[in-house]
Design a protein around this motif. Structure first.
Motif, PDB file in Angstrom:
ATOM      1  N   ALA A   1       7.988 -59.599  35.975  1.00 12.60           N
ATOM      2  CA  ALA A   1       7.492 -59.847  37.334  1.00 12.60           C
ATOM      3  C   ALA A   1       7.870 -58.716  38.281  1.00 12.60           C
ATOM      4  CB  ALA A   1       8.040 -61.171  37.851  1.00 12.60           C
TER       5      ALA A   1
ATOM      6  N   ARG B   1       1.689 -66.543  34.600  1.00 11.89           N
ATOM      7  CA  ARG B   1       2.936 -67.298  34.693  1.00 11.89           C
ATOM      8  C   ARG B   1       2.733 -68.736  34.214  1.00 11.89           C
ATOM      9  NH1 ARG B   1       8.217 -67.572  37.099  1.00 11.89           N
ATOM     10  NH2 ARG B   1       9.073 -69.326  35.950  1.00 11.89           N
TER      11      ARG B   1
ATOM     12  N   TRP C   1      11.187 -64.152  32.700  1.00 14.11           N
ATOM     13  CA  TRP C   1      10.024 -63.781  33.502  1.00 14.11           C
ATOM     14  C   TRP C   1      10.381 -62.735  34.559  1.00 14.11           C
ATOM     15  CZ3 TRP C   1       4.912 -63.945  33.514  1.00 14.11           C
ATOM     16  CH2 TRP C   1       4.227 -63.739  34.700  1.00 14.11           C
TER      17      TRP C   1
END
Length: 268
Positions: free
Chosen positions: A216, A238, A212
């Motif tokens: 991000a 998310r 992630w």
């Protein structure tokens, strides 16, 4: 330079560190086979186009090659210079390379064709700087995407997010089938001979947090898509991502993500 090229340069600006912490590890998988396909060995004069973190350049230096590496993003060049200190690393890139015709014995591009607006013109430029008889080897992501590669996109889709207008796609006339046959035809159409294309499949091991972290931070198109959304939407993406990770997470908490790429090579 196309609108796609300009968007790609904006997307990668200043993101070398975030790329190195996540996606770079994935992209390093094809490196040995890429160098084999280009015939890189002791004394080979190699150009690595779109060097990114410098993994290809470092591996080529390790084989005793004389390596020049370029990237359009200055933060990537700084990172690659640290990764491959024996290479000549500089800011440059497609569609126009600052080298003479036939200057290199071999030219490699690891996933660089995913990031150019005119892949055919890019290949013609790679051929121009390769000596007659020298080899060119390049990789792209396969389509349709493998299950692990599609994970982030599925999370975005599940959150109801669509691609914003400021992220252009390739013009239809510039695109090509991301299949073994389609990629081989692209190289053949650029005037390369002895063209071969192979599908590469592997499982990338990572963690949900690491996977992630790149998007991000805005890394790649998926990252640009995510970070362009309001905070509440990013939180929803998310949450969807975390839920989907259960399909790929083992008892040790490690994500095992199937990926597929295409490796093609030809002779100038």
């Amino acid at each position: 330079m196309t609108a796609f090229d300009r968007a790609e340069r904006r997307a990668w600006a200043g993101r070398a560190g975030a790329y190195a912490a996540g996606f770079a590890k994935l992209c390093a998988y094809p490196v040995p086979r890429l160098l084999d396909a280009a015939g890189v060995g002791e004394g080979t004069g190699v150009l690595d186009v779109g060097t990114g973190s410098g993994a290809v350049a470092a591996a080529a230096c390790g084989r005793g090659a004389a390596v020049t590496a370029v990237d359009t993003e200055p933060s990537m060049v700084a990172l690659a210079a640290q990764t491959a200190p024996a290479a000549d690393v500089r800011v440059a890139g497609l569609p126009g390379l600052p080298f003479a015709d036939g200057e290199f014995d071999a030219v490699v591009g690891n996933f660089v064709l995913n990031h150019v607006g005119r892949p055919r013109a890019a290949l013609a430029e790679l051929r121009r700087v390769t000596r007659p008889g020298g080899r060119i080897a390049v990789t792209v992501w396969a389509a349709p995407a493998a299950a692990g590669q599609a994970l982030l996109g599925r999370a975005v889709q599940a959150a109801g997010v669509t691609r914003p207008a400021h992220l252009p796609t390739l013009a239809p006339e510039d695109d090509f089938p991301r299949t073994e046959q389609g990629f081989a035809a692209l190289l053949g159409g650029a005037g390369l001979g002895d063209v071969r294309c192979t599908a590469l499949r592997w499982e990338h091991r990572t963690t949900p947090g690491e996977w992630w972290s790149g998007p991000a931070a805005g890394v790649a198109t998926i990252g640009q898509l995510i970070t362009s959304r309001p905070a509440a939407v990013v939180e929803e993406i998310r949450a969807r991502f975390d839920a989907l990770c259960s399909e790929f997470t083992g008892p040790d908490g490690v994500l095992v993500l199937p990926h597929a790429a295409l490796l093609a090579c030809g002779r100038a």
